[in-house]
Scaffold this motif. Sequence first.
Motif, PDB file in Angstrom:
ATOM      1  N   PRO A  82       0.987  -1.200   0.169  1.00 36.96           N
ATOM      2  CA  PRO A  82       0.340  -0.296   0.526  1.00 36.96           C
ATOM      3  C   PRO A  82       0.939   1.257   0.109  1.00 36.96           C
ATOM      4  O   PRO A  82       2.064   0.957   0.370  1.00 36.96           O
ATOM      5  CB  PRO A  82      -0.747  -0.210   1.323  1.00 36.96           C
ATOM      6  N   ILE A  83       0.619   2.012  -0.275  1.00 37.91           N
ATOM      7  CA  ILE A  83       0.681   3.388   0.065  1.00 37.91           C
ATOM      8  C   ILE A  83       0.765   4.223   0.792  1.00 37.91           C
ATOM      9  O   ILE A  83      -0.242   4.542   2.087  1.00 37.91           O
ATOM     10  CB  ILE A  83       0.066   5.209  -1.220  1.00 37.91           C
ATOM     11  N   PRO A  84       2.392   4.490   2.014  1.00 30.82           N
ATOM     12  CA  PRO A  84       1.847   4.870   2.960  1.00 30.82           C
ATOM     13  C   PRO A  84       1.353   6.399   3.275  1.00 30.82           C
ATOM     14  O   PRO A  84       1.620   7.534   2.510  1.00 30.82           O
ATOM     15  CB  PRO A  84       3.456   4.286   3.448  1.00 30.82           C
ATOM     16  N   ALA A 101       1.238   0.691 -13.380  1.00 32.17           N
ATOM     17  CA  ALA A 101       2.303  -0.951 -13.361  1.00 32.17           C
ATOM     18  C   ALA A 101       3.152  -1.086 -12.671  1.00 32.17           C
ATOM     19  O   ALA A 101       3.883  -1.567 -13.032  1.00 32.17           O
ATOM     20  CB  ALA A 101       3.653  -0.535 -15.217  1.00 32.17           C
ATOM     21  N   ASN A 102       2.530  -1.004 -11.115  1.00 37.96           N
ATOM     22  CA  ASN A 102       3.241  -1.376 -10.405  1.00 37.96           C
ATOM     23  C   ASN A 102       1.957  -2.995  -9.371  1.00 37.96           C
ATOM     24  O   ASN A 102       1.282  -3.275  -9.950  1.00 37.96           O
ATOM     25  CB  ASN A 102       3.419  -0.761  -9.271  1.00 37.96           C
ATOM     26  N   CYS A 103       3.057  -3.373  -8.147  1.00 41.76           N
ATOM     27  CA  CYS A 103       1.754  -3.872  -7.289  1.00 41.76           C
ATOM     28  C   CYS A 103       1.045  -3.314  -5.967  1.00 41.76           C
ATOM     29  O   CYS A 103       0.919  -4.010  -4.418  1.00 41.76           O
ATOM     30  CB  CYS A 103       3.042  -5.132  -7.020  1.00 41.76           C
ATOM     31  N   VAL A 104       1.066  -2.025  -6.644  1.00 42.86           N
ATOM     32  CA  VAL A 104       0.934  -0.958  -5.165  1.00 42.86           C
ATOM     33  C   VAL A 104      -1.059  -2.067  -4.818  1.00 42.86           C
ATOM     34  O   VAL A 104      -1.724  -2.555  -5.721  1.00 42.86           O
ATOM     35  CB  VAL A 104       0.385   0.649  -5.565  1.00 42.86           C
ATOM     36  N   ASP A 125      -2.919  -0.491 -13.297  1.00 47.98           N
ATOM     37  CA  ASP A 125      -2.961  -1.761 -13.812  1.00 47.98           C
ATOM     38  C   ASP A 125      -1.706  -1.987 -12.291  1.00 47.98           C
ATOM     39  O   ASP A 125      -0.262  -2.195 -12.320  1.00 47.98           O
ATOM     40  CB  ASP A 125      -1.570  -1.860 -14.672  1.00 47.98           C
ATOM     41  N   ASN A 126      -3.021  -1.978 -11.598  1.00 51.04           N
ATOM     42  CA  ASN A 126      -2.297  -2.392  -9.915  1.00 51.04           C
ATOM     43  C   ASN A 126      -3.066  -2.983  -9.416  1.00 51.04           C
ATOM     44  O   ASN A 126      -4.042  -4.252 -10.222  1.00 51.04           O
ATOM     45  CB  ASN A 126      -2.156  -1.116  -9.224  1.00 51.04           C
ATOM     46  N   ALA A 127      -2.695  -3.240  -8.113  1.00 53.38           N
ATOM     47  CA  ALA A 127      -3.806  -4.188  -7.294  1.00 53.38           C
ATOM     48  C   ALA A 127      -4.340  -3.697  -5.877  1.00 53.38           C
ATOM     49  O   ALA A 127      -4.365  -3.483  -4.912  1.00 53.38           O
ATOM     50  CB  ALA A 127      -3.505  -4.964  -6.009  1.00 53.38           C
ATOM     51  N   ILE A 128      -4.680  -2.169  -6.327  1.00 54.27           N
ATOM     52  CA  ILE A 128      -6.224  -1.092  -5.675  1.00 54.27           C
ATOM     53  C   ILE A 128      -6.756  -1.539  -5.252  1.00 54.27           C
ATOM     54  O   ILE A 128      -7.727  -2.159  -6.259  1.00 54.27           O
ATOM     55  CB  ILE A 128      -5.829   0.031  -5.729  1.00 54.27           C
TER      56      ILE A 128
END
Length: 389
Positions: A82-84, A101-104, A125-128
């Motif tokens: 997650p984004i802190p 395009a990350n795994c956030v 393209d993340n997992a938010i």
Amino acid sequence: MASAAALLLAAAVVALLACLALADPPASEQSALLAFLAATPHERKLGWSASTPACAWVGVTCDAANSTVIKLRLPGVGLVGPIPPSTIGRLRNLQVLSLRANCVSGAIPDDILRLSALRSVFLHDNAISGAIPPGVSGLAALERLVLSHNNLSGPIPFALGGLAARSALRLDGNRLSGKIPSIANPGLKVFNVSDNRLNGSIPRALSRFPADAFAGNLQLCGTPLPPCSPFFPSPSPAPGTGPSDGKPPKKKKKVSTAAIVGIIVAAVVAALLLLLAILFCCKRSQRGARVDGAKGTAAAATGTTRPPASSGDGTGTASSPKDDAGTSGSVAAAAAGGGTGEASRLVFVGKGAGYSFDLEDLLRVSAEMLGKGSAGTSYNAGEECVSQC
């Protein structure tokens, strides 16, 4: 004099360039970026260091005076998790955020939604996960919001329709549900909500976009998709809006729940009454059949022809029972066996065996039934039969 002025101008330019080279964003922004990188695992080394100016870091762009960070672009660098909070949200002048395009994962932090200067957000393209926060309406300067191909769920906030400056909105490839809010924004050039779980009819303000922008929603209907079924009417328009022709909408007649329940109860009662009537008729038919059978048996046992007189051997019948009143005895009535081929007859046993009596004679006296057997029914007329018959 001219040469001296030229030298002074050149010295001023050099000093200005030196100042610009030494300029750096505030320490709060530099520490916010370092905190974000330290709390977020990443695959690629970015080379951020406090010993170098932040404006020279990979993915960081400052304004012309290098006084503040205005862009943060880190696409495909392998960010995980997650984004802190209290990291990117401290970049008060940030205008562009790109972490695509990350795994956030996790939800979008609320502090990012308080960046009033933010114009473009690229988090696709993340997992938010989680819902799109309603606080997105606070981004008054937002023009492009791209959240495609994540795990977002819940409805699309109606607050998105109030962002007049927006030019691109992409929410495709998520798990969003509910109805699409009406976004009457003529400046919207890019719109896509395909491959979600949306339902209802497409708002008229968005029907100008191609069918591909709405594909993959099985319960979505209306232009440019196939028309909605009449059994699933379109949702009512928002307050203050109405049909374009100015005519009041026609009220559709709907069968109420109470009426449906009443119809079902009436049908059940009618079925029960019909069943009771059928059972009553069956019982009545069976009872009539038993009565007719009993009458037929009595007729077979009593309705006989009178046999001829016997030859006077004491066991037969006499020709006239009324001529001699001095004889008394027991009388037995029985039906002759069907195997002999003879008709049913009355057989007299005892003292009155020498006389012949018919059924009418026997009914005038109080005979006593002795019993029933395979040969017929036996009666005891006694002395009364001789005296009255």
